[in-house]
Motif scaffolding. Structure first.
Motif, PDB file in Angstrom:
ATOM      1  N   PRO A   6       0.826  -1.215   0.000  1.00 56.50           N
ATOM      2  CA  PRO A   6       0.000   0.000   0.000  1.00 56.50           C
ATOM      3  C   PRO A   6       0.855   1.257   0.000  1.00 56.50           C
ATOM      4  CG  PRO A   6      -0.766  -1.538   1.664  1.00 56.50           C
ATOM      5  CD  PRO A   6       0.546  -2.066   1.147  1.00 56.50           C
ATOM      6  N   LYS A   7       0.376   2.288  -0.679  1.00 63.43           N
ATOM      7  CA  LYS A   7       1.104   3.558  -0.757  1.00 63.43           C
ATOM      8  C   LYS A   7       0.628   4.462   0.373  1.00 63.43           C
ATOM      9  CE  LYS A   7       2.356   7.167  -3.999  1.00 63.43           C
ATOM     10  NZ  LYS A   7       2.158   7.690  -5.350  1.00 63.43           N
ATOM     11  N   ARG A   8       1.209   4.325   1.545  1.00 60.78           N
ATOM     12  CA  ARG A   8       0.786   5.069   2.731  1.00 60.78           C
ATOM     13  C   ARG A   8       1.116   6.554   2.642  1.00 60.78           C
ATOM     14  NH1 ARG A   8      -2.961   2.074   4.122  1.00 60.78           N
ATOM     15  NH2 ARG A   8      -2.441   0.090   5.019  1.00 60.78           N
ATOM     16  N   SER A   9       2.073   6.943   1.815  1.00 59.59           N
ATOM     17  CA  SER A   9       2.421   8.365   1.716  1.00 59.59           C
ATOM     18  C   SER A   9       1.279   9.189   1.138  1.00 59.59           C
ATOM     19  CB  SER A   9       3.676   8.543   0.861  1.00 59.59           C
ATOM     20  OG  SER A   9       3.434   8.108  -0.471  1.00 59.59           O
ATOM     21  N   ASP A  11      -1.909   8.641   1.967  1.00 61.54           N
ATOM     22  CA  ASP A  11      -3.033   8.635   2.912  1.00 61.54           C
ATOM     23  C   ASP A  11      -3.284  10.044   3.446  1.00 61.54           C
ATOM     24  OD1 ASP A  11      -2.950   5.945   2.494  1.00 61.54           O
ATOM     25  OD2 ASP A  11      -2.548   5.386   4.566  1.00 61.54           O
ATOM     26  N   TYR A  13      -5.651  12.329   6.505  1.00 65.03           N
ATOM     27  CA  TYR A  13      -6.465  12.240   7.707  1.00 65.03           C
ATOM     28  C   TYR A  13      -6.617  13.627   8.311  1.00 65.03           C
ATOM     29  CZ  TYR A  13      -1.902  12.445   9.915  1.00 65.03           C
ATOM     30  OH  TYR A  13      -0.649  12.828  10.272  1.00 65.03           O
ATOM     31  N   TYR A  31     -10.242   9.573   7.545  1.00 68.80           N
ATOM     32  CA  TYR A  31      -9.000   8.911   7.161  1.00 68.80           C
ATOM     33  C   TYR A  31      -9.213   8.313   5.782  1.00 68.80           C
ATOM     34  CZ  TYR A  31      -4.868   6.019   7.132  1.00 68.80           C
ATOM     35  OH  TYR A  31      -3.666   5.460   6.792  1.00 68.80           O
ATOM     36  N   CYS A  32      -8.366   8.644   4.858  1.00 74.61           N
ATOM     37  CA  CYS A  32      -8.445   8.111   3.501  1.00 74.61           C
ATOM     38  C   CYS A  32      -7.173   7.333   3.211  1.00 74.61           C
ATOM     39  CB  CYS A  32      -8.542   9.238   2.476  1.00 74.61           C
ATOM     40  SG  CYS A  32     -10.020  10.216   2.619  1.00 74.61           S
ATOM     41  N   SER A  33      -7.322   6.155   2.666  1.00 75.94           N
ATOM     42  CA  SER A  33      -6.162   5.344   2.324  1.00 75.94           C
ATOM     43  C   SER A  33      -6.218   4.978   0.848  1.00 75.94           C
ATOM     44  CB  SER A  33      -6.132   4.071   3.171  1.00 75.94           C
ATOM     45  OG  SER A  33      -5.029   3.276   2.812  1.00 75.94           O
ATOM     46  N   GLN A  34      -5.156   5.271   0.151  1.00 77.74           N
ATOM     47  CA  GLN A  34      -5.064   4.955  -1.273  1.00 77.74           C
ATOM     48  C   GLN A  34      -4.919   3.455  -1.485  1.00 77.74           C
ATOM     49  OE1 GLN A  34      -2.439   7.436  -3.562  1.00 77.74           O
ATOM     50  NE2 GLN A  34      -1.812   5.713  -4.811  1.00 77.74           N
ATOM     51  N   GLY A  35      -4.403   2.774  -0.488  1.00 75.52           N
ATOM     52  CA  GLY A  35      -4.209   1.339  -0.631  1.00 75.52           C
ATOM     53  C   GLY A  35      -3.155   1.022  -1.674  1.00 75.52           C
ATOM     54  N   MET A  40      -5.553   7.840  -5.890  1.00 75.18           N
ATOM     55  CA  MET A  40      -6.711   7.831  -4.995  1.00 75.18           C
ATOM     56  C   MET A  40      -7.994   7.922  -5.815  1.00 75.18           C
ATOM     57  SD  MET A  40      -8.037   7.675  -2.022  1.00 75.18           S
ATOM     58  CE  MET A  40      -6.903   8.060  -0.719  1.00 75.18           C
TER      59      MET A  40
END
Length: 122
Positions: A6-9, A11, A13, A31-35, A40
């Motif tokens: 996952p690409k946490r950079s 994300d 919040y 909180y949004c996560s691109q996964g 996104m």
């Protein structure tokens, strides 16, 4: 193509503690996560409407792209606010909401067909 990590950079919040007209407020967070996707697809929005007793929270789960989610961010809340402002009484709120959702859905689908967009949102 999905990557294995996952690409946490990418994300996002945050949140706010709102106070309206000097009255005690309430808090919200997101909180949004691109996964694993390369970009996104999902979006959210929150808006204190200029219509008595209404606030708007939208969560748009993009599918096959972000255009539907972006289109909803740009169009849904302002149209709901206009429809609710034109409603004279509480009995008309449900009809205004129903009518606005149907109009927005129809307009987006029309634009998606013309633009040949595969995107969707729920």
């Amino acid at each position: 193509m999905l990557s294995a990590v996952p690409k946490r950079s990418a994300d996002a919040y945050g949140g706010h503690d709102w106070t309206l007209n000097g009255e005690s407020g309430w808090a919200h967070g997101f909180y949004c996560s691109q996964g694993r996707r390369p970009y996104m697809e999902d979006m959210f929005q929150y808006k204190l409407m200029n219509v008595s007793d209404f606030s708007f929270f939208g969560i748009y789960d993009g599918h096959a792209g972000c255009r539907a989610a972006q289109w909803l961010c740009d169009n849904l809340a302002p149209r709901l606010e206009s429809a609710l402002a034109a409603t004279a009484n509480s009995e008309g709120v449900e009809a205004a909401l129903r009518r606005t959702f149907l109009e927005v859905d129809t307009e987006f689908l029309r634009e998606a067909v013309v633009g040949r967009w595969p995107d969707g949102s729920c």
